[in-house]
Design an enzyme around this catalytic site. Structure first.
Site, PDB file in Angstrom:
ATOM      1  N   ALA A 254      45.208  47.973  34.714  1.00  0.00           N
ATOM      2  CA  ALA A 254      45.961  47.127  33.794  1.00  0.00           C
ATOM      3  C   ALA A 254      45.069  46.824  32.595  1.00  0.00           C
ATOM      4  O   ALA A 254      43.857  46.975  32.669  1.00  0.00           O
ATOM      5  CB  ALA A 254      46.347  45.829  34.488  1.00  0.00           C
TER       6      ALA A 254
ATOM      7  N   GLY B 210      45.597  49.065  38.630  1.00  0.00           N
ATOM      8  CA  GLY B 210      46.954  49.500  38.268  1.00  0.00           C
ATOM      9  C   GLY B 210      47.068  51.011  38.151  1.00  0.00           C
ATOM     10  O   GLY B 210      48.137  51.585  38.399  1.00  0.00           O
TER      11      GLY B 210
ATOM     12  N   GLU C  74      47.695  52.177  41.483  1.00  0.00           N
ATOM     13  CA  GLU C  74      49.050  51.755  41.860  1.00  0.00           C
ATOM     14  C   GLU C  74      50.117  52.676  41.246  1.00  0.00           C
ATOM     15  O   GLU C  74      51.128  52.973  41.880  1.00  0.00           O
ATOM     16  CB  GLU C  74      49.248  50.290  41.468  1.00  0.00           C
ATOM     17  CG  GLU C  74      48.421  49.337  42.347  1.00  0.00           C
ATOM     18  CD  GLU C  74      48.375  47.925  41.834  1.00  0.00           C
ATOM     19  OE1 GLU C  74      48.658  47.019  42.631  1.00  0.00           O
ATOM     20  OE2 GLU C  74      48.051  47.724  40.642  1.00  0.00           O
TER      21      GLU C  74
ATOM     22  N   GLU D 174      40.136  44.867  41.560  1.00  0.00           N
ATOM     23  CA  GLU D 174      40.741  43.606  41.112  1.00  0.00           C
ATOM     24  C   GLU D 174      39.931  42.363  41.512  1.00  0.00           C
ATOM     25  O   GLU D 174      39.780  41.433  40.718  1.00  0.00           O
ATOM     26  CB  GLU D 174      42.169  43.474  41.661  1.00  0.00           C
ATOM     27  CG  GLU D 174      43.212  44.309  40.930  1.00  0.00           C
ATOM     28  CD  GLU D 174      43.309  45.728  41.469  1.00  0.00           C
ATOM     29  OE1 GLU D 174      44.267  46.428  41.108  1.00  0.00           O
ATOM     30  OE2 GLU D 174      42.418  46.149  42.221  1.00  0.00           O
TER      31      GLU D 174
HETATM   32  N1  T1G Z   1      41.476  46.986  30.222  1.00  0.00           N
HETATM   33  C1  T1G Z   1      41.062  46.804  28.946  1.00  0.00           C
HETATM   34  N2  T1G Z   1      39.905  47.321  28.420  1.00  0.00           N
HETATM   35  C2  T1G Z   1      39.166  48.062  29.249  1.00  0.00           C
HETATM   36  C3  T1G Z   1      39.521  48.284  30.600  1.00  0.00           C
HETATM   37  C4  T1G Z   1      40.738  47.721  31.087  1.00  0.00           C
HETATM   38  N3  T1G Z   1      41.165  47.895  32.345  1.00  0.00           N
HETATM   39  N4  T1G Z   1      38.560  49.052  31.163  1.00  0.00           N
HETATM   40  C5  T1G Z   1      37.646  49.293  30.196  1.00  0.00           C
HETATM   41  N5  T1G Z   1      37.999  48.705  29.064  1.00  0.00           N
HETATM   42  C6  T1G Z   1      37.288  48.771  27.771  1.00  0.00           C
HETATM   43  C7  T1G Z   1      35.864  48.222  27.829  1.00  0.00           C
HETATM   44  O1  T1G Z   1      35.835  46.838  27.602  1.00  0.00           O
HETATM   45  C8  T1G Z   1      35.193  48.998  26.720  1.00  0.00           C
HETATM   46  O2  T1G Z   1      35.557  48.409  25.518  1.00  0.00           O
HETATM   47  C9  T1G Z   1      35.870  50.370  26.781  1.00  0.00           C
HETATM   48  O3  T1G Z   1      37.128  50.139  27.468  1.00  0.00           O
HETATM   49  C10 T1G Z   1      35.095  51.390  27.561  1.00  0.00           C
HETATM   50  O4  T1G Z   1      34.791  50.830  28.826  1.00  0.00           O
HETATM   51  C11 T1G Z   1      47.842  45.053  38.247  1.00  0.00           C
HETATM   52  C12 T1G Z   1      45.572  43.617  37.755  1.00  0.00           C
HETATM   53  C13 T1G Z   1      37.291  52.585  33.583  1.00  0.00           C
HETATM   54  C14 T1G Z   1      35.232  52.994  34.906  1.00  0.00           C
HETATM   55  O5  T1G Z   1      38.750  46.696  36.653  1.00  0.00           O
HETATM   56  O6  T1G Z   1      35.520  49.905  35.414  1.00  0.00           O
HETATM   57  O7  T1G Z   1      44.615  46.855  37.219  1.00  0.00           O
HETATM   58  O8  T1G Z   1      33.323  47.705  24.786  1.00  0.00           O
HETATM   59  O9  T1G Z   1      32.295  50.983  28.584  1.00  0.00           O
HETATM   60  O10 T1G Z   1      31.602  53.219  31.270  1.00  0.00           O
HETATM   61  O11 T1G Z   1      46.598  45.570  40.103  1.00  0.00           O
HETATM   62  O12 T1G Z   1      35.635  50.678  32.090  1.00  0.00           O
HETATM   63  O13 T1G Z   1      34.275  49.821  23.956  1.00  0.00           O
HETATM   64  O14 T1G Z   1      35.251  47.605  23.251  1.00  0.00           O
HETATM   65  O15 T1G Z   1      33.332  50.430  30.807  1.00  0.00           O
HETATM   66  O16 T1G Z   1      33.366  54.959  30.735  1.00  0.00           O
HETATM   67  C15 T1G Z   1      41.418  47.037  37.113  1.00  0.00           C
HETATM   68  C16 T1G Z   1      37.614  48.283  34.556  1.00  0.00           C
HETATM   69  C17 T1G Z   1      42.071  46.170  36.112  1.00  0.00           C
HETATM   70  C18 T1G Z   1      38.447  48.821  35.638  1.00  0.00           C
HETATM   71  C19 T1G Z   1      35.228  53.372  32.430  1.00  0.00           C
HETATM   72  N6  T1G Z   1      40.554  47.969  36.439  1.00  0.00           N
HETATM   73  N7  T1G Z   1      36.983  49.321  33.789  1.00  0.00           N
HETATM   74  O17 T1G Z   1      33.843  53.116  32.357  1.00  0.00           O
HETATM   75  O18 T1G Z   1      33.609  52.730  29.830  1.00  0.00           O
HETATM   76  S1  T1G Z   1      43.000  44.927  36.940  1.00  0.00           S
HETATM   77  C20 T1G Z   1      39.256  47.724  36.288  1.00  0.00           C
HETATM   78  C21 T1G Z   1      35.959  50.046  34.293  1.00  0.00           C
HETATM   79  C22 T1G Z   1      44.408  45.733  37.479  1.00  0.00           C
HETATM   80  C23 T1G Z   1      46.559  45.638  38.715  1.00  0.00           C
HETATM   81  C24 T1G Z   1      45.337  44.912  38.318  1.00  0.00           C
HETATM   82  C25 T1G Z   1      35.331  51.043  33.375  1.00  0.00           C
HETATM   83  C26 T1G Z   1      35.818  52.504  33.590  1.00  0.00           C
HETATM   84  P1  T1G Z   1      34.553  48.379  24.347  1.00  0.00           P
HETATM   85  P2  T1G Z   1      33.394  51.173  29.544  1.00  0.00           P
HETATM   86  P3  T1G Z   1      33.016  53.584  31.031  1.00  0.00           P
END
Ligand code: T1G
Length: 694
Positions: A62, A101, A104, A124
């Site tokens: 998400a 997500g 999902e 999450e």
């Molecule tokens: N949403 C918004 N921005 C995100 C993002 C996300 N999910 N993931 C990364 N970014 C931004 C990050 O801030 C950075 O921005 C850029 O993307 C590159 O990220 C309903 C509620 C995917 C493994 O927790 O683990 O889904 O600094 O440097 O090293 O059940 O990002 O460039 O401005 O980390 O290549 C669950 C979080 C959400 C994954 C890539 N997902 N992200 O790693 O790049 S909750 C997460 C990561 C959810 C549902 C629920 C990693 C990555 P900027 P990066 P990377």
């Protein structure tokens, strides 16, 4: 505006591509795009659809930046159910991470193809949440509750191979995901594969023991974090509720957690992890190449730094004063690598090739081709300067000379050699191959590309680098000595070390200051007090009981006695400390401290000093202080950091308390001018983060 979801046809196959860089996050436009794509698939004559992600991954989850804002339809759980309810088969072809997500969406599909290197995870809880789009209901229907209880409370993930083994995916493939998706689609078409909604699959069996074990483990491990136990509750719903009912109940849990301060704290920490390396001074600066590293000194820190470099694929030359010491360092590094194998941080078959990248020497000439040297010798200015002069004599032009000092003046060290602009502080934390924090101490003469190289190195080592200016203790240790000072003062006013430790642990830290002292060794505190004695302000207080404990040889865990006595690692309060404390109190007025009182003063000291560190530019922004305390001092991630904690508590109230306490102790409780300024202007540390950001 570029379409974030594309719908293309390849014969009978509809290809639905999520293209929302950088991580294909499921923001509002993507959710809408997926919904419309499924509608279009229903309307046209495509016979099967493949959903895939553009770029380096499937879907990163998400859109976290939307959290806390009013949610907009279509909501993600509905999008996943809309995919699942398609009347023609839908495949999810996953390359790279499919997280939260993203996983999902894949579970909403009828078939899942995993490319080599794909990962399926539910992070999450690391954001203070539980899956909110059916993940906790659909995954257990495919895998049983076991794997879901393994992954979800921990915020973990599994590889493509593991996902196949647990039944989360149907097929593995290699090569190009687009082509692999098309091939799998055509194969399923030939087989006349039906739609196969996961949601209508039977409930997973309710495994009482598995749930009891999971709750037991996470009740102990979560240390005040609420999401892990809620994730277990969510998985349990799947054992007794139909899919729609289960998803609705999961969503209620999700929305409940969305309103918690822990969610805000963990998301603050998530974005800080990325923001902390974004410094205006680094923009457009190319780091220098680093392939060969020299480490001077093979003690605990030197060996740990060498291990960290070896684990990241760098060639390391370790310099020690003689062969015996060099062999001892090699033995320490070897056992560090064995430990990394045990912790699963290094594949067993990689251990020897990695160790082969190490050479141990006694002659500095061995560093003539090194790109970087990191000095980790005894904390004495004279000794440091000698080492730097030797490095200056042998290292090639353009090489970087770094010191691992934890408090000495890096400017003074740099002034001892001919190339001060190539000098920087790289303050690792013990054990250096485990602790993620790296304070990058930028001296007055340090060149921009030297700082940029330090940050690039940190990323390569898997460290979280924080830029720090030069002062005694830089960011972390300076703030530590202040909140330690607050603890010592509470002892003089009537609190016991064990009450303070209990209160600080209840606040969420793994240890209180006195337990931490016992672990690190009480001789370190004694040496620091000795070092500072000459310049100490007479109004400052000295924990004289600590000096007496030192002279009694009560140095903590390493002598089996300190503030606690130790049978193994478990400690019980050492009551013999009490008379030493009572003597130090003299006839000071005594008072009772509640756990809240202790936490409030401890945190106020931490925040007040943090504000001074920011105002002096030692830390660029309040978020740099938060990241430092999270990664170097065990501050609970779910609180986001001390500066966020202060904003949530209210700066005005905190300042009022500090001013009240300064009546009894005007020397220690001097309100930070920045704190007073923010309160008078009605601003917060968060405002400062924004103003000082990119
Ligand atoms: N949403 C918004 N921005 C995100 C993002 C996300 N999910 N993931 C990364 N970014 C931004 C990050 O801030 C950075 O921005 C850029 O993307 C590159 O990220 C309903 C509620 C995917 C493994 O927790 O683990 O889904 O600094 O440097 O090293 O059940 O990002 O460039 O401005 O980390 O290549 C669950 C979080 C959400 C994954 C890539 N997902 N992200 O790693 O790049 S909750 C997460 C990561 C959810 C549902 C629920 C990693 C990555 P900027 P990066 P990377």
């Amino acid at each position: 505006m570029m379409d974030v979801v594309r719908y293309e046809r390849d014969g009978a196959v509809a290809v639905i591509t999520v293209a929302n860089p950088p991580v294909n996050a499921l923001g509002h436009a993507v959710r809408q795009g997926l919904w419309s794509a499924i509608d279009r698939f229903a309307e046209d004559d495509a016979q099967i659809a493949v959903i895939l992600g553009e770029g380096k991954l499937f879907i990163g989850g998400a859109d976290i930046s939307e959290f806390g804002k009013p949610p907009r339809e279509p909501f993600l759980p509905d999008v996943c159910t809309h995919i699942e309810r398609a009347q023609k088969p839908v495949i999810a072809a996953v390359h790279g991470p499919a997280l939260g997500g993203g996983c999902e969406v894949a579970l909403g599909a009828h078939y899942r193809l995993a490319m080599k290197g794909a990962r399926f995870g539910f992070p999450e809880v690391k954001l203070g949440l539980v899956p909110g789009a059916g993940g906790s209901q659909r995954m257990p229907r495919l895998t049983g509750v076991g794997p879901a209880l393994e992954i979800m409370p921990a915020g973990g993930s599994v590889s493509a191979e593991e996902a196949l083994a647990i039944g989360l995916v149907d097929r593995l493939a290699e090569g190009d995901v687009h082509q692999a998706g098309l091939d799998y689609a055509r194969e399923l078409l030939e087989q006349g594969a039906p739609v196969r909604p996961v949601g209508t699959m039977p409930h997973p069996a309710f495994d009482e023991e598995a749930f009891a074990n999971a709750r037991d483990v996470w009740a102990r491990k979560s240390r005040g974090e609420v999401a892990p136990l809620k994730a277990i509750d969510a998985v349990e719903l799947s054992t007794r509720m139909d899919i729609d009912e289960g998803i609705a109940a999961e969503r209620r849990l999700f929305l409940e957690l969305m309103e918690t301060p822990q969610r805000a704290g963990l998301i603050h920490a998530f974005f800080n992890d990325r923001e902390v390396a974004k410094l205006p001074e680094l923009r457009g600066i190319t780091p220098r190449e680093v392939a060969r590293v020299g480490v001077i000194g093979g003690g605990t820190m030197g060996a740990g730094i060498a291990t960290s470099c070896l684990l990241s694929g760098l060639r390391v030359t370790l310099i020690e004063r003689d062969t015996e010491a060099a062999e001892k360092a090699r033995a320490t590094i070897t056992s560090n690598l064995d430990g990394a194998v045990k912790r699963g941080k290094l594949a067993a078959e990689r251990r020897d090739p990695v160790l082969a990248m190490l050479s141990t020497e006694t002659d500095y000439d061995a560093l003539s081709t090194a790109d970087l040297a990191i000095e980790a010798v005894f904390e004495d200015m004279g000794v440091k300067k000698e080492v730097f002069k030797k490095l200056d004599a042998v290292m090639k032009p353009g090489a970087i000379l770094a010191t691992n000092t934890s408090y000495l003046d890096v400017n003074e060290i740099a002034s001892a050699i001919s190339r001060p602009s190539d000098v920087i502080g790289l303050h690792f934390f013990s054990p250096a191959h485990v602790m993620k924090l790296l304070e990058v101490v930028v001296a007055d003469a340090t060149a921009g590309d030297v700082t940029a190289t330090a940050f690039a190195l940190a990323k390569r080592l898997g460290k979280v680098a924080v830029r720090a200016g030069v002062c005694d203790g830089f960011i972390g240790n300076r703030i530590l000595s202040t909140y330690r000072g607050a603890a010592d003062r509470m002892i003089l006013e009537g609190a016991s070390p064990w009450e303070i430790d209990a209160a600080i642990k209840a606040f969420g830290l793994p240890m209180g200051p006195f337990e931490m002292g016992d672990l690190a060794g009480l001789d370190i505190g004694y040496m620091t007090r000795q070092r500072k004695a000459a310049t100490r302000d007479p109004r400052d207080v000295v924990p004289t009981w600590g000096d007496e404990m030192y002279h009694k040889g009560w140095l903590g865990q390493k002598t089996g006695r300190g503030y606690y006595t130790y049978e193994g690692r478990k400690g019980v309060p050492n009551e013999e400390v009490t008379p030493l404390i009572e003597a130090a109190r003299g006839n000071r007025p005594q008072r009772r401290f509640s756990a809240e009182d202790i936490q409030r003063r401890y945190m106020a000291a931490m925040v007040n000093e943090g504000a001074k560190v920011v105002a002096e530019g030692i830390a660029r922004r309040p978020l740099d202080v938060d990241v430092t305390l999270l990664y170097g001092y065990g501050f609970p991630r779910w609180r986001g950091g001390p500066m966020l904690w202060a904003d949530r508590e209210g700066l005005a109230g905190l300042l009022a308390d500090i001013k009240a306490w300064s009546k009894d102790d005007p020397y220690f409780w001097q309100p930070a001018p920045l704190l007073e300024q923010l309160v008078s202007e009605g601003r917060t540390f968060a405002d400062l983060n924004k103003e000082n950001g990119q």
